[in-house]
Scaffold this active site. Structure first.
Site, short mmCIF file in Angstrom:
data_model
loop_
_atom_site.label_atom_id
_atom_site.label_comp_id
_atom_site.label_asym_id
_atom_site.label_seq_id
_atom_site.Cartn_x
_atom_site.Cartn_y
_atom_site.Cartn_z
N GLY A 32 0.80 -1.22 0.00
CA GLY A 32 0.00 0.00 0.00
C GLY A 32 0.84 1.27 0.00
N HIS A 38 4.52 2.03 -8.04
CA HIS A 38 3.52 0.94 -8.08
C HIS A 38 2.66 1.07 -9.32
CE1 HIS A 38 3.97 1.25 -3.53
NE2 HIS A 38 4.25 -0.02 -3.76
N ASP A 155 14.01 -3.32 -5.22
CA ASP A 155 14.28 -4.31 -4.16
C ASP A 155 14.95 -5.52 -4.83
OD1 ASP A 155 12.90 -2.96 -1.89
OD2 ASP A 155 11.21 -3.13 -3.26
#
Ligand code: PAF
Length: 287
Positions: A32, A38, A155
């Site tokens: 979130g 995103h 990541d």
């Protein structure tokens, strides 16, 4: 129209129905506090699949510091608005109990072994983090089933662990997407919301350090010590450096015996006060 489920089992049912109708599913797992990074994963998923779903779950297993978990930005209503505007088809969330129904205490969840890609760097500085990621992502994959799943390369070590996990499970197909950056080069991250203006400016040094290493690599330098030193020099000031390192992106090794590499990725983790930021840059031109 965006369908919202607050129970992951409803998401499983929805995904079954989509597959029964021969619809391909794209899946973007998130915690979130959605940002343009995103949204770029979601956009790619929408372009490559018939339907796209997103999960929002702030996974307590992957936070090795309680304060980091409690301060992690949360904005479910805002996230739903962004997802609806982006054209996402379904979003699901869930409680700890929904995700880990086998136990009432999060401390009793049996963690998965994330494998060799979890050794070093994040594995050293965030003990248990990649175990927690691997454990929740396996659950999320099981809720959604076969699909294409999208992750950001920011990541990097997480992407290695997840690719290994998907290899073991036999699904889903993993797509790794490029990092989106702010005006000063700072990689987009939910944690950036926690930075003051001054800290945001300072955080621009992370990308400068990575580009320093890349420039050196492009000038012919293959010596990991020299590449590391160039990054440390740029990362001076109020940044607390956890690591600034060079790895082989395929074999996840720190260097051949002579301290050089033919393929390389530069990876950095720093703290600015309590905010931890990571980033990386591929130095060679490979995939
Ligand atoms: O990258 C993230 O946002 C999280 O680590 C993930 C993959 C959603 C698992 O909680």
């Amino acid at each position: 129209m965006l369908t919202v489920f607050e129970n992951p089992l409803c998401a499983t049912q929805w995904c079954h129905e989509q597959r029964d109708r021969n619809q391909t599913i794209g899946f973007v797992p998130t915690m979130g506090a959605l940002h343009l990074g995103h949204l770029s994963l979601i956009k790619r998923s929408i372009a490559e699949n018939d339907v796209t779903c997103v999960s929002i779950f702030v996974n307590p297993l992957q936070f090795n510091e309680a304060s980091d978990y409690s301060s992690y930005p949360r904005d479910l209503k805002g996230d739903y608005r962004l997802l609806a505007d982006a054209g996402c088809d379904m979003v699901f969330s869930g409680t700890n109990r929904d995700m880990f129904p086998e136990t009432t205490s999060i401390d009793d969840v049996k963690l998965l072994d994330p494998g060799p890609a979890a050794r070093g760097l994040e594995g050293d500085y965030r003990p248990g983090h990649l175990e927690g990621v691997c454990t929740v992502v396996e659950r999320l994959f099981k809720f959604v089933g076969d699909c294409r799943a999208y992750f950001g390369v920011k990541d990097f070590q997480q992407t290695l662990v997840i690719q290994d996990l998907a290899g073991k499970l036999g699904y889903p197909t993993i797509r790794i997407c490029e990092t989106l950056r702010d005006t000063n080069g700072l990689a987009l991250s939910s944690r950036n919301k926690l930075l003051s203006d001054a800290q945001f400016e300072l955080a621009g040094n992370i990308f400068s350090a990575l580009t320093q290493a890349k420039t050196l690599w492009q000038s012919g330098c293959r010596d990991c010590d020299q590449l590391r030193a160039a990054m440390y020099k740029t990362l001076s000031g109020a940044l607390h450096i956890e690591y600034a390192d060079i790895r082989d992106p395929h074999q996840w090794q720190a260097g051949s015996p002579d301290g050089t590499l033919d393929r390389a990725i530069a990876l950095i983790a720093v703290r600015i006060d309590s905010v931890r930021l990571i980033d990386n840059l591929r130095l060679d031109d490979g995939l």
